[in-house]
Design a protein around this motif. Sequence first.
Motif, PDB file in Angstrom:
ATOM      1  N   ALA A  46       0.797  -1.156  -0.022  1.00 26.40           N
ATOM      2  CA  ALA A  46      -0.101  -0.037  -0.026  1.00 26.40           C
ATOM      3  C   ALA A  46       0.854   1.282   0.108  1.00 26.40           C
ATOM      4  CB  ALA A  46      -0.745  -0.046   1.125  1.00 26.40           C
ATOM      5  N   LEU A  47       2.114   1.283   0.679  1.00 22.41           N
ATOM      6  CA  LEU A  47       3.003   2.187   0.525  1.00 22.41           C
ATOM      7  C   LEU A  47       3.888   2.364  -0.782  1.00 22.41           C
ATOM      8  CD1 LEU A  47       4.167   1.959   4.263  1.00 22.41           C
ATOM      9  CD2 LEU A  47       2.533   3.698   3.499  1.00 22.41           C
ATOM     10  N   GLY A  48       3.807   1.344  -1.490  1.00 19.79           N
ATOM     11  CA  GLY A  48       4.562   1.315  -2.633  1.00 19.79           C
ATOM     12  C   GLY A  48       5.976   0.782  -2.613  1.00 19.79           C
ATOM     13  N   ASP A  49       6.178   0.379  -1.548  1.00 24.53           N
ATOM     14  CA  ASP A  49       7.410  -0.119  -1.334  1.00 24.53           C
ATOM     15  C   ASP A  49       7.818  -1.651  -1.617  1.00 24.53           C
ATOM     16  OD1 ASP A  49      10.185  -0.884  -0.115  1.00 24.53           O
ATOM     17  OD2 ASP A  49       9.516  -0.288   1.662  1.00 24.53           O
ATOM     18  N   ALA A  50       7.923  -1.898  -2.802  1.00 25.62           N
ATOM     19  CA  ALA A  50       7.847  -3.279  -3.544  1.00 25.62           C
ATOM     20  C   ALA A  50       9.393  -4.159  -2.953  1.00 25.62           C
ATOM     21  CB  ALA A  50       8.314  -3.158  -4.955  1.00 25.62           C
ATOM     22  N   GLU A  51      10.099  -3.624  -2.543  1.00 21.20           N
ATOM     23  CA  GLU A  51      11.348  -4.354  -1.945  1.00 21.20           C
ATOM     24  C   GLU A  51      10.792  -4.973  -0.736  1.00 21.20           C
ATOM     25  OE1 GLU A  51      14.882  -5.954  -2.275  1.00 21.20           O
ATOM     26  OE2 GLU A  51      14.260  -4.353  -3.887  1.00 21.20           O
ATOM     27  N   ALA A  52      10.311  -4.139   0.439  1.00 23.53           N
ATOM     28  CA  ALA A  52      10.042  -4.778   1.636  1.00 23.53           C
ATOM     29  C   ALA A  52       8.917  -5.481   1.301  1.00 23.53           C
ATOM     30  CB  ALA A  52       9.399  -3.521   2.405  1.00 23.53           C
ATOM     31  N   THR A  53       7.838  -5.385   0.386  1.00 17.95           N
ATOM     32  CA  THR A  53       6.936  -6.225   0.190  1.00 17.95           C
ATOM     33  C   THR A  53       7.543  -7.590  -0.423  1.00 17.95           C
ATOM     34  OG1 THR A  53       5.543  -4.656  -0.577  1.00 17.95           O
ATOM     35  CG2 THR A  53       4.822  -7.006  -1.193  1.00 17.95           C
ATOM     36  N   TYR A  54       8.530  -7.628  -1.257  1.00 20.97           N
ATOM     37  CA  TYR A  54       9.260  -8.819  -1.700  1.00 20.97           C
ATOM     38  C   TYR A  54       9.590  -9.684  -0.560  1.00 20.97           C
ATOM     39  CZ  TYR A  54      13.068 -11.670  -3.529  1.00 20.97           C
ATOM     40  OH  TYR A  54      13.660 -12.853  -3.873  1.00 20.97           O
ATOM     41  N   HIS A  55      10.392  -9.118   0.496  1.00 22.40           N
ATOM     42  CA  HIS A  55      10.946  -9.650   1.638  1.00 22.40           C
ATOM     43  C   HIS A  55      10.029 -10.436   2.630  1.00 22.40           C
ATOM     44  CE1 HIS A  55      15.146  -8.692   0.772  1.00 22.40           C
ATOM     45  NE2 HIS A  55      14.630  -7.671   0.568  1.00 22.40           N
ATOM     46  N   ARG A  56       8.791  -9.812   2.743  1.00 24.59           N
ATOM     47  CA  ARG A  56       7.838 -10.323   3.640  1.00 24.59           C
ATOM     48  C   ARG A  56       7.049 -11.357   2.835  1.00 24.59           C
ATOM     49  NH1 ARG A  56       7.491  -8.693   8.716  1.00 24.59           N
ATOM     50  NH2 ARG A  56       8.046  -6.320   8.842  1.00 24.59           N
ATOM     51  N   ILE A  57       6.891 -11.203   1.338  1.00 27.22           N
ATOM     52  CA  ILE A  57       6.133 -12.294   0.825  1.00 27.22           C
ATOM     53  C   ILE A  57       7.294 -13.550   0.380  1.00 27.22           C
ATOM     54  CG2 ILE A  57       5.049 -13.004  -1.448  1.00 27.22           C
ATOM     55  CD1 ILE A  57       3.729 -10.376  -1.346  1.00 27.22           C
ATOM     56  N   LYS A  58       8.367 -13.301   0.301  1.00 26.38           N
ATOM     57  CA  LYS A  58       9.480 -14.456   0.086  1.00 26.38           C
ATOM     58  C   LYS A  58       9.299 -15.315   1.055  1.00 26.38           C
ATOM     59  CE  LYS A  58      14.300 -14.953  -0.999  1.00 26.38           C
ATOM     60  NZ  LYS A  58      15.438 -15.052  -0.237  1.00 26.38           N
ATOM     61  N   THR A  69      -1.768 -23.300   3.382  1.00 21.90           N
ATOM     62  CA  THR A  69      -3.335 -23.482   3.282  1.00 21.90           C
ATOM     63  C   THR A  69      -3.982 -22.603   2.354  1.00 21.90           C
ATOM     64  OG1 THR A  69      -3.641 -21.597   4.879  1.00 21.90           O
ATOM     65  CG2 THR A  69      -3.236 -23.997   5.866  1.00 21.90           C
ATOM     66  N   ALA A  70      -5.118 -22.973   1.920  1.00 26.37           N
ATOM     67  CA  ALA A  70      -5.866 -22.124   0.879  1.00 26.37           C
ATOM     68  C   ALA A  70      -6.224 -20.714   1.298  1.00 26.37           C
ATOM     69  CB  ALA A  70      -7.230 -22.782   0.696  1.00 26.37           C
ATOM     70  N   PRO A  71      -6.260 -20.337   2.666  1.00 24.91           N
ATOM     71  CA  PRO A  71      -6.366 -18.813   3.056  1.00 24.91           C
ATOM     72  C   PRO A  71      -5.020 -18.220   2.604  1.00 24.91           C
ATOM     73  CG  PRO A  71      -7.512 -20.254   4.517  1.00 24.91           C
ATOM     74  CD  PRO A  71      -6.731 -21.281   3.949  1.00 24.91           C
ATOM     75  N   ILE A  72      -4.092 -18.831   2.966  1.00 27.06           N
ATOM     76  CA  ILE A  72      -2.606 -18.150   2.771  1.00 27.06           C
ATOM     77  C   ILE A  72      -2.304 -17.781   1.327  1.00 27.06           C
ATOM     78  CG2 ILE A  72      -0.144 -18.638   3.133  1.00 27.06           C
ATOM     79  CD1 ILE A  72      -0.675 -19.712   5.891  1.00 27.06           C
ATOM     80  N   VAL A  73      -2.813 -19.108   0.512  1.00 25.14           N
ATOM     81  CA  VAL A  73      -2.549 -19.043  -0.994  1.00 25.14           C
ATOM     82  C   VAL A  73      -3.401 -17.799  -1.789  1.00 25.14           C
ATOM     83  CG1 VAL A  73      -2.568 -20.200  -3.035  1.00 25.14           C
ATOM     84  CG2 VAL A  73      -1.782 -21.371  -1.308  1.00 25.14           C
ATOM     85  N   GLY A  74      -4.694 -17.720  -1.048  1.00 19.65           N
ATOM     86  CA  GLY A  74      -5.639 -16.887  -1.522  1.00 19.65           C
ATOM     87  C   GLY A  74      -5.012 -15.367  -1.152  1.00 19.65           C
ATOM     88  N   ARG A  75      -4.341 -15.243  -0.023  1.00 18.45           N
ATOM     89  CA  ARG A  75      -4.082 -13.726   0.173  1.00 18.45           C
ATOM     90  C   ARG A  75      -2.498 -13.366  -0.692  1.00 18.45           C
ATOM     91  NH1 ARG A  75      -3.769 -13.587   6.650  1.00 18.45           N
ATOM     92  NH2 ARG A  75      -3.667 -11.184   6.058  1.00 18.45           N
ATOM     93  N   VAL A  76      -1.945 -14.478  -1.088  1.00 12.84           N
ATOM     94  CA  VAL A  76      -0.751 -14.445  -1.871  1.00 12.84           C
ATOM     95  C   VAL A  76      -1.228 -14.009  -3.135  1.00 12.84           C
ATOM     96  CG1 VAL A  76       1.144 -15.373  -3.003  1.00 12.84           C
ATOM     97  CG2 VAL A  76       0.899 -15.785  -0.649  1.00 12.84           C
ATOM     98  N   VAL A  77      -2.230 -14.667  -3.678  1.00 12.36           N
ATOM     99  CA  VAL A  77      -2.822 -14.301  -4.988  1.00 12.36           C
ATOM    100  C   VAL A  77      -3.476 -12.795  -4.812  1.00 12.36           C
ATOM    101  CG1 VAL A  77      -4.842 -14.856  -6.370  1.00 12.36           C
ATOM    102  CG2 VAL A  77      -3.244 -16.882  -5.560  1.00 12.36           C
ATOM    103  N   THR A  78      -4.070 -12.326  -3.919  1.00 12.05           N
ATOM    104  CA  THR A  78      -4.482 -11.091  -3.787  1.00 12.05           C
ATOM    105  C   THR A  78      -3.554 -10.255  -4.113  1.00 12.05           C
ATOM    106  OG1 THR A  78      -6.214 -11.868  -2.603  1.00 12.05           O
ATOM    107  CG2 THR A  78      -5.683  -9.504  -2.369  1.00 12.05           C
ATOM    108  N   ALA A  79      -2.163 -10.289  -3.325  1.00 13.68           N
ATOM    109  CA  ALA A  79      -1.134  -9.549  -3.300  1.00 13.68           C
ATOM    110  C   ALA A  79      -0.403  -9.440  -4.896  1.00 13.68           C
ATOM    111  CB  ALA A  79       0.202  -9.990  -2.271  1.00 13.68           C
ATOM    112  N   ARG A  80      -0.655 -10.579  -5.393  1.00 13.87           N
ATOM    113  CA  ARG A  80      -0.079 -10.960  -6.937  1.00 13.87           C
ATOM    114  C   ARG A  80      -0.732 -10.010  -7.690  1.00 13.87           C
ATOM    115  NH1 ARG A  80      -0.836 -16.273 -10.031  1.00 13.87           N
ATOM    116  NH2 ARG A  80      -2.976 -15.474  -9.548  1.00 13.87           N
ATOM    117  N   THR A  81      -2.046  -9.929  -7.640  1.00 16.00           N
ATOM    118  CA  THR A  81      -2.939  -8.784  -8.270  1.00 16.00           C
ATOM    119  C   THR A  81      -2.190  -7.384  -8.178  1.00 16.00           C
ATOM    120  OG1 THR A  81      -4.904 -10.351  -8.094  1.00 16.00           O
ATOM    121  CG2 THR A  81      -5.027  -8.093  -8.758  1.00 16.00           C
ATOM    122  N   GLU A  82      -2.059  -6.910  -6.950  1.00 11.72           N
ATOM    123  CA  GLU A  82      -1.552  -5.721  -6.816  1.00 11.72           C
ATOM    124  C   GLU A  82      -0.267  -5.385  -7.287  1.00 11.72           C
ATOM    125  OE1 GLU A  82      -2.587  -4.249  -2.858  1.00 11.72           O
ATOM    126  OE2 GLU A  82      -4.037  -5.438  -2.732  1.00 11.72           O
TER     127      GLU A  82
END
Length: 110
Positions: A46-58, A69-82
């Motif tokens: 949301a802050l536009g910090d792709a580098e920090a996002t990368y480290h969190r999702i990695k 789990t399905a909820p975790i994969v779903g949340r990752v997919v939501t992040a992918r869209t953004e």
Amino acid sequence: MRGRPRYGGAHTGHDLAHGRLCGRVDTSPPEFRAAAELDAAQAHLALGDAEATYHRIKCVLELPVELLTAPIVGRVVTARTELRALATRIPVARDMTQQIDHLTTYTAEL
């Protein structure tokens, strides 16, 4: 400030799976820790910090597949869209979307 996690620290999936974050042992289930990392990733996104996002999702992407789990994969997919919106101008966002695509393809086959 002893005992407080570092801001934006990079953890591995192994650390999440075994409860080791920032040198401390956390007894919360790995799924809860992954959800917390994804919440932090969304905030960085949301802050536009792709580098920090990368480290969190990695670290979530490195989790053993049986913990995804399905909820975790779903949340990752939501992040992918953004992230796709950032992928045209930020290379790390493009790399992340490719990693998420690989993860979702693999988990869909299970």
